[in-house]
Design a protein around this motif. Structure first.
Motif, PDB file in Angstrom:
ATOM      1  N   UNK A 107      -0.019   2.848 -42.187  1.00 59.48           N
ATOM      2  CA  UNK A 107       0.271   1.942 -41.083  1.00 59.48           C
ATOM      3  C   UNK A 107       1.776   1.786 -40.900  1.00 59.48           C
ATOM      4  N   UNK A 108       2.478   1.610 -42.007  1.00 50.86           N
ATOM      5  CA  UNK A 108       3.940   1.472 -41.937  1.00 50.86           C
ATOM      6  C   UNK A 108       4.595   2.748 -41.428  1.00 50.86           C
ATOM      7  N   UNK A 109       4.120   3.894 -41.902  1.00 50.91           N
ATOM      8  CA  UNK A 109       4.659   5.171 -41.421  1.00 50.91           C
ATOM      9  C   UNK A 109       4.422   5.331 -39.931  1.00 50.91           C
ATOM     10  N   UNK A 110       3.214   4.980 -39.502  1.00 49.85           N
ATOM     11  CA  UNK A 110       2.901   5.105 -38.085  1.00 49.85           C
ATOM     12  C   UNK A 110       3.745   4.145 -37.252  1.00 49.85           C
ATOM     13  N   UNK A 111       3.915   2.944 -37.739  1.00 52.04           N
ATOM     14  CA  UNK A 111       4.734   1.958 -37.028  1.00 52.04           C
ATOM     15  C   UNK A 111       6.178   2.462 -36.897  1.00 52.04           C
ATOM     16  N   UNK A 112       6.688   3.078 -37.940  1.00 48.25           N
ATOM     17  CA  UNK A 112       8.044   3.644 -37.911  1.00 48.25           C
ATOM     18  C   UNK A 112       8.118   4.773 -36.868  1.00 48.25           C
ATOM     19  N   UNK A 113       7.108   5.626 -36.855  1.00 46.76           N
ATOM     20  CA  UNK A 113       7.068   6.709 -35.864  1.00 46.76           C
ATOM     21  C   UNK A 113       6.998   6.145 -34.449  1.00 46.76           C
ATOM     22  N   UNK A 114       6.192   5.104 -34.287  1.00 47.69           N
ATOM     23  CA  UNK A 114       6.039   4.479 -32.977  1.00 47.69           C
ATOM     24  C   UNK A 114       7.367   3.891 -32.502  1.00 47.69           C
TER      25      UNK A 114
END
Length: 152
Positions: A107-114
């Protein structure tokens, strides 16, 4: 914060849904088409040949005309957006394939990508347009509705 989590979930599900839908309807409408639409052609589905999931470039190409029409992008902005979309979808697909990460880390990785994606988009779109792009619905009915509104 709650909105960001919802956006992340919607995008991850959207890419997952795109992968799932694409195998059924690629040749007969591609991304965003319902599975029922492809079954009318009688050539694809569980008994037919299975196709590879779409590439990031294919997903970007499917969505790009809708973005161009919605945001009235010039050719330069269109190519910049294509690049950003492909890069973002490649990262999302890579994250989905990673094994061994717990849900919170993903989730954190995806949020960073977003957030990186949004930052890139701000070079060609306004803040409001970025939010609209992130939350755009690509269901067949939503695309049809937007097209009808543009034509009026």
């Amino acid at each position: 914060m709650r909105t960001a989590v919802m956006v992340v979930i919607l995008i991850v599900l959207g890419v997952y849904e795109a992968s799932a839908q694409y195998g059924y309807g690629r040749g007969y409408g591609g991304y965003g088409r319902s599975r029922m639409g492809s079954s009318m052609m009688g050539q694809t589905g569980p008994s037919g040949p299975t196709e590879e999931p779409p590439t990031a470039a294919e997903i970007a190409d499917e969505r790009l005309p809708e973005y161009v029409a919605e945001f009235k992008l010039d050719p330069f902005e269109t190519e910049v957006l294509r690049t950003y979309l492909e890069e973002h979808f490649n990262k999302v697909m890579a994250l989905q394939k990673e094994k061994g990460k717990d849900a919170e880390t993903m989730r954190k990785d995806f949020e960073r990508m977003q957030n990186d994606f949004k930052s890139n988009l701000k070079s060609i779109l306004t803040e409001e347009e970025v939010e609209k792009l992130i939350t755009m619905d690509f269901s067949q009915s939503a695309v049809r509705k937007r097209k009808k509104e543009r034509d009026n």
